[in-house]
Design an enzyme around this catalytic site. Sequence first.
Site, PDB file in Angstrom:
ATOM      1  N   HIS A 470       0.820  -1.202   0.000  1.00  0.00           N
ATOM      2  CA  HIS A 470       0.000   0.000   0.000  1.00  0.00           C
ATOM      3  C   HIS A 470       0.857   1.256   0.000  1.00  0.00           C
ATOM      4  O   HIS A 470       0.471   2.285  -0.539  1.00  0.00           O
ATOM      5  CB  HIS A 470      -0.943  -0.007   1.211  1.00  0.00           C
ATOM      6  CG  HIS A 470      -2.248  -0.675   0.907  1.00  0.00           C
ATOM      7  ND1 HIS A 470      -3.078  -1.187   1.848  1.00  0.00           N
ATOM      8  CD2 HIS A 470      -2.849  -0.901  -0.285  1.00  0.00           C
ATOM      9  CE1 HIS A 470      -4.151  -1.699   1.264  1.00  0.00           C
ATOM     10  NE2 HIS A 470      -4.020  -1.543  -0.032  1.00  0.00           N
ATOM     11  N   GLU A 708       8.402 -16.865 -25.978  1.00  0.00           N
ATOM     12  CA  GLU A 708       9.048 -16.606 -24.693  1.00  0.00           C
ATOM     13  C   GLU A 708      10.130 -17.637 -24.421  1.00  0.00           C
ATOM     14  O   GLU A 708      10.997 -17.440 -23.589  1.00  0.00           O
ATOM     15  CB  GLU A 708       8.012 -16.680 -23.563  1.00  0.00           C
ATOM     16  CG  GLU A 708       6.908 -15.679 -23.717  1.00  0.00           C
ATOM     17  CD  GLU A 708       5.879 -15.765 -22.606  1.00  0.00           C
ATOM     18  OE1 GLU A 708       5.883 -14.886 -21.745  1.00  0.00           O
ATOM     19  OE2 GLU A 708       5.071 -16.711 -22.615  1.00  0.00           O
ATOM     20  N   ASP A 732      10.329 -12.980 -20.531  1.00  0.00           N
ATOM     21  CA  ASP A 732      10.664 -14.392 -20.367  1.00  0.00           C
ATOM     22  C   ASP A 732      11.712 -14.844 -21.365  1.00  0.00           C
ATOM     23  O   ASP A 732      12.596 -15.631 -21.035  1.00  0.00           O
ATOM     24  CB  ASP A 732       9.401 -15.256 -20.500  1.00  0.00           C
ATOM     25  CG  ASP A 732       8.661 -15.337 -19.184  1.00  0.00           C
ATOM     26  OD1 ASP A 732       9.332 -15.559 -18.163  1.00  0.00           O
ATOM     27  OD2 ASP A 732       7.429 -15.157 -19.161  1.00  0.00           O
ATOM     28  N   CYS A 779       5.605  -7.750 -26.775  1.00  0.00           N
ATOM     29  CA  CYS A 779       4.791  -7.312 -25.631  1.00  0.00           C
ATOM     30  C   CYS A 779       5.582  -7.341 -24.328  1.00  0.00           C
ATOM     31  O   CYS A 779       5.039  -7.022 -23.276  1.00  0.00           O
ATOM     32  CB  CYS A 779       3.520  -8.135 -25.521  1.00  0.00           C
ATOM     33  SG  CYS A 779       3.838  -9.871 -25.239  1.00  0.00           S
TER      34      CYS A 779
HETATM   35  C1  PEP Z   1       6.947 -11.556 -21.200  1.00  0.00           C
HETATM   36  O1  PEP Z   1       7.362 -12.612 -20.715  1.00  0.00           O
HETATM   37  O2  PEP Z   1       7.670 -10.743 -21.800  1.00  0.00           O
HETATM   38  C2  PEP Z   1       5.529 -11.209 -21.078  1.00  0.00           C
HETATM   39  C3  PEP Z   1       5.014 -10.170 -21.710  1.00  0.00           C
HETATM   40  O3  PEP Z   1       4.787 -11.981 -20.244  1.00  0.00           O
HETATM   41  P1  PEP Z   1       4.784 -11.779 -18.652  1.00  0.00           P
HETATM   42  O4  PEP Z   1       5.657 -10.619 -18.325  1.00  0.00           O
HETATM   43  O5  PEP Z   1       3.361 -11.575 -18.260  1.00  0.00           O
HETATM   44  O6  PEP Z   1       5.336 -13.096 -18.197  1.00  0.00           O
HETATM   45 MG    MG Z   2       5.945 -14.069 -19.965  1.00  0.00          MG
END
Ligand code: PEP
Ligand code: MG
Length: 877
Positions: A470, A708, A732, A779
């Site tokens: 928090h 990943e 990952d 991503c």
């Molecule tokens: C990643 O592994 O880059 C990814 C976007 O997934 P997460 O961070 O949710 O494992």
């Molecule tokens: Mg990931």
Amino acid sequence: MATLRLLAPLSGQTWPIERIPDPVFAQKMVGDGISIDPIDGVLKAPCDGEVMTLHAAGHAVTLRTAEGAEVLMHIGIDTVALKGQGFTSKVKVGDQVQAGTPLIEFDLDFIATHARSVLTQVVIANSDRVERWEKASGNVVAGRDVLLTLELSAAAEGGYGSDGASVTSAAILIPNPSGLHARPAAVVANLAKTFHGTNIKLQVGDRQANARSVTSIMALEVARGDKVYVIASGAHAEAAVAKLAEVLAQGSGDEGSAPAPAPASTTVAPLSAPPESVRRKSEDPNVLEGVAASPGLAVGEIFQVRHTEIAVTEEGEGVDAERRHLSAAIDAAKGQLGAIRAQLHAKSDAAKAAIFAAHEELVSDPDLLEIVESAISKGKSAAFAWRAAVNTHANLLAALRNELLAQRANDVRDVGRRVLALLTGAEMPRLEYPQNAILIAEDLTPSDTASLDRGRVMGFCTVRGGATSHVAILARSLGLPALAGTEPAVLDVPNGTVAILDAGKGTLRLHPSPEEITRIHAAQERAERRRVEDQAHAHEPAITRDGHRVEVVANIGGLKEAKKIAGLGGEGVGLLRSEFLFMERSDAPTEDQQYESYRAIIEAVGTDGPVIIRTLDVGGDKPLTYLPIPKEDNPFLGERGVRVGLDRPELLRTQLRAILRAAPAGKKVSVMFPMIATLGELREVKAIMAEEAARLGLPTIPTGIMVEVPAAAVMAAQFAKEADFFSIGTNDLTQYTLAMDRGHPKLAPKVDGLNPAVLQLIALTVEGAHREGRFVGICGGLASDPHAVPILIGLGVDELSVSLPSIPAIKAQIRTLSLADCRVLAQQALAVGSPEEVRALVPDPDESSLPPSAGAGGAPSAPAAPEPVPEPTLAAH
Ligand code: PEP
Ligand code: MG
């Protein structure tokens, strides 16, 4: 002597109980008996009798026969964790049943795929009454074959010693996630049996159970957090109470129970630092490192905040007097908290007000108060009893694996301290800070941060805490940069030392030169001007100077963020981390609940924007309390991501049905699967989706994979023939390429997605995908890293899915680039030998890590900082 014949309650192969893969049953701690590997899903009464216990989770039932035998039937192993899923009780406690009456119906396939085993145990809980056993072997047919023939002795002579003066334990808070089910009940009963000549009972509310009887304990239906008392009389009453209380508080041998709380004598908020071994240290003695709890950059002077310990006396002044003290202190605390809440409301600060509303709840938590009351009634002072109970609660929370709940321990301690100060008359000093203060503390409480004067405090660093505490939430809402998990040496820095707190870099730099400070102030002003400028153009497309368009979409965790995308110029969702819908709950969301959530998100994005929904990605660093994943030596290499879905297909099917139903709410909804390593996995999930779509009479939707695992990148050309698109999860992919845990505090600076090894894999993925006309997004955190953006574009990546606050800045950066230059840069990056060399190739896009907007995540300039975690709701309390 009476003879009792028990018919098989299920059809199937019999197994000796000794060979059951559960030591408590195998060692006959519950009682002697037999096991069946069932082939049908209806548990039938093996004899006439009365339903004595029926576990709330529906997986276990006990019948008492006219002869007094207690026949316990336990379907499967570890099935208590299913919390009733897959089981339908057909009877209730007290029912009289006849042999063959259906007792429990269960979904054999579901249990086979969701629990450790379906082996069903039939045991006589009071086996000490059985003089002779005859057990069936081979296959048995339910209701036809005799499973057990028992010769029973007359009922035991009642009592285990005189009832004399009894000894009662203090209240024990049961830590077992599934309460006192068969296994812990057996551990307790067996322990109780070792105290000869002693009558021992467990009491919950006004109900009591014989502590030697597994079924009697189970019939109490003790749940997690229930308060249990051990009451004993006779020869070894004191010792029995002490030992049983200790074992119960430790979880009675149940794996997964939170470890026992600290002893009552520990002080409020024991501020022990995390072990030295898990901290990273900078080689420069003037640079102290931590993790970003709230982004931003600040220049200021160190101010050390210390909580003085509040002394208490153990002995009370009489039970009535202590009760009065307690109730007066609690009333006063509620008054204080109500006033803070009202002030925050008046300032329209609903998020912070809600934290203090939660504190008001905590202060009168009935569980907490019952423990305090039990100690007061034993002659302890209210202050001593309160401090002990608060510690118990806080330590129990702190030990939970669910990080969000664990972070709530600090709230309990904060409330505890407030009441303790009132009980003892100790001052709760209002923190007074000098101008431009950077606060340093072992830990700060929400109360400390709520009274912070934003005009004086520039930021803070704590040794404890985390991004989900928090305090971190408050810091983000105040727009104050903050570090948590900072090196303990920070506590020794003298007040008044000038320092630069750079949350983006996770550093506190001491004694900066005046030039450096001037440079930072200038950079801050520049960054602020740029933020305003970028936001003004946020709605324009991201097209390079030479006309190449890059899609910039958002990574989100739920609806709240989905609603912000359009305002920031985001073109859709490149990654919906659907696991956030599954977290902070005690059970899995239903198909309809998921459908509603996905539909609302799709609608919030707008029908034209792409929405890529990633299926549940748990395991490894993302546990789900209600989804038992066996403890693994290498969880990142074990059941994680899509592997969990394939292992528990019902969970995956439910989610896919919800996604397929919600998809028509948008024009470009697609699904992607996390942690795909083999083509076999992709084929399996696609087949499952096709089946569910056919069942629903709906079309399937575009299906992508997350890249990943290096194997997926290396095999991109083959995957491209079967996957509709790729989204590279660089967080990952980097950890698996470098074999470095992405959350490891010491390795963190090296886990850099701009390592040429990772870039090579990205290049391979793009090449394989484009050959088949598939698009590739990024991503992972790398997409939000301004150093990486030109290289990723040069490598041919089609879409960048970034953290929300980065959208305007990343779009603006793309407009300054030329694709031709990016291509040259990308080739250079692939050819160099280290991430440092890669970074050196890119002109520094932004020296400052000032957040693009107050309270939002800044674009990191060193290895990408983790994206801000969606903030927990107060339901997490
Ligand atoms: C990643 O592994 O880059 C990814 C976007 O997934 P997460 O961070 O949710 O494992
Ligand atoms: Mg990931």
